[in-house]
Design a protein around this motif. Structure first.
Motif, short mmCIF file in Angstrom:
data_model
loop_
_atom_site.label_atom_id
_atom_site.label_comp_id
_atom_site.label_asym_id
_atom_site.label_seq_id
_atom_site.Cartn_x
_atom_site.Cartn_y
_atom_site.Cartn_z
N MET A 129 21.41 -13.89 100.84
CA MET A 129 22.24 -13.48 101.98
C MET A 129 22.99 -12.16 101.74
SD MET A 129 21.97 -15.43 104.60
CE MET A 129 21.58 -17.08 105.19
N ILE A 130 22.94 -11.63 100.54
CA ILE A 130 23.71 -10.41 100.23
C ILE A 130 23.43 -9.26 101.21
CG2 ILE A 130 24.01 -8.55 98.53
CD1 ILE A 130 25.57 -11.08 97.86
N PRO A 131 22.16 -8.91 101.48
CA PRO A 131 21.92 -7.78 102.40
C PRO A 131 22.54 -7.99 103.79
CG PRO A 131 19.91 -8.34 101.22
CD PRO A 131 20.89 -9.44 100.95
N LEU A 132 22.54 -9.23 104.27
CA LEU A 132 23.14 -9.51 105.57
C LEU A 132 24.66 -9.41 105.50
CD1 LEU A 132 22.79 -10.32 108.51
CD2 LEU A 132 22.76 -12.73 107.78
N LEU A 133 25.25 -9.96 104.45
CA LEU A 133 26.69 -9.87 104.28
C LEU A 133 27.16 -8.42 104.17
CD1 LEU A 133 27.05 -12.82 101.76
CD2 LEU A 133 28.29 -12.69 103.94
N GLN A 134 26.35 -7.59 103.55
CA GLN A 134 26.73 -6.18 103.36
C GLN A 134 26.78 -5.41 104.67
OE1 GLN A 134 23.76 -5.24 100.32
NE2 GLN A 134 25.40 -4.98 98.81
N LYS A 135 26.22 -5.97 105.72
CA LYS A 135 26.28 -5.32 107.03
C LYS A 135 27.62 -5.57 107.72
CE LYS A 135 21.29 -5.51 107.95
NZ LYS A 135 20.23 -6.02 108.86
#
Length: 321
Positions: A159-165
């Protein structure tokens, strides 16, 4: 040393982890910290059909947040879904059926969620288990480890890439003060050398692993705020089922579920939480030490690095085409 750790920990627990411990700590709480409008923000909570996870879902939904419940059991999840919607008067609550002990299912869910275009501001890793007999999953992992450690790692890192948005994204891991009696043991993740098998100690080791994971994540992804926390000794269904003797002896001293969930909610929504450094371990809205004095539970940087490498290696087995 084990006797020393357990004795010191229990004395500490009787003072701090009980209902009276919460009432004492709460005198210093700022009530305005939770006066937050969560409309327009999205929260994902694992193990959200009962106990602390459900209470957290209710509190976030009451404040207008979009809540994604991640639950293993479809029937219990659907019942909780309707109860949360009713209690919060919020229809923006969604159920996702995922078994957090199954890496492939977790990975598929996470990738599908990202592909759906949904936003995610906060991830709460709350799901956990304490299995008192050594049991292997269909993938050959000891079940406590598979759920508490590996499942949490796979969901979080995917989920990191989504959270970084999302601006000021947060990840909270619901750990336990029980980890204070354990030193990280990265050489026996499946508890093959734990004889006789002890589910309580396996659980405590998993919770120690979560502390190391949280600290590592905070260094790898400084644009996300990571924290772990201890809810205290709370009167949850999980405690009743997994620790019946403890529950019977302590039930009058245990915290209520809302008291146990208070710091989870605080970490999810308060601006005060973001003023604290990323990677800390919280108890009653305050960062606390992750080691008991003179307990010899500190691990070396190389031991922690080796543990994280093993987690990543296990994760890669399910991400390779």
């Amino acid at each position: 040393m084990s006797f020393f750790r357990n004795t010191v920990w229990f004395i500490k627990g009787m003072k701090e982890y009980t209902k009276s411990g919460f009432l004492s700590a709460s005198r210093n709480f700022n009530a305005n910290d939770l006066d937050v409008d969560c409309a327009g923000k999205s929260y994902m909570i694992t193990g959200a059909n009962s106990g602390l996870g459900k209470e957290t879902a209710i509190e976030l939904a009451k404040r207008g947040g979009t809540v994604h419940m991640v639950c293993r059991n479809k029937e219990r999840g659907e019942v909780a879904l309707q109860e949360i919607k009713k209690d919060s008067s919020n229809e923006k609550v969604h159920l996702h059926v995922v078994d957090m002990s199954k890496p492939r299912d977790i990975l598929k869910f996470a990738l599908d969620f990202i592909e759906s275009g949904e936003q995610l501001n906060v991830l709460v890793n709350n799901a956990g288990c304490m299995v008192n007999q050594r049991e292997l999953t269909e993938d050959g992992f000891e079940k406590n480890f598979a759920t508490n450690t590996l499942g949490t790692h796979i969901l979080t890192t995917t989920m990191i890439p989504l959270l970084q948005k999302s601006q000021a994204a947060r990840v909270i891991i619901v750990s336990s003060g029980g980890m204070l009696v354990q030193k990280l043991n990265g050489k026996d993740l499946q508890f093959e050398q734990l004889s006789p098998f002890d589910g309580t100690m396996a659980y405590a080791q998993n919770k120690r692993q979560q502390i190391v994971m949280t600290e590592t994540y905070s260094k790898l992804w400084p644009d996300i705020h990571f924290s772990s926390m201890h809810p205290g000794w709370s009167d949850t269904p999980a405690v009743q089922q997994s620790m019946p003797d403890f529950h019977a002896k302590m039930k009058d001293k245990l915290r209520s579920i809302p008291q146990g969930a208070d710091t989870i909610v605080w970490l999810c929504i308060s601006e005060a939480a973001l003023q604290r450094a990323s990677g800390l371990f919280f108890q009653d809205r305050q960062p606390v030490n992750t080691h008991l004095p003179l307990a010899w539970t500190r691990s070396s940087a190389s031991e922690e690095e080796s543990f994280m490498q093993e987690l990543n290696s296990l994760t890669e087995k399910f991400t390779q085409p």
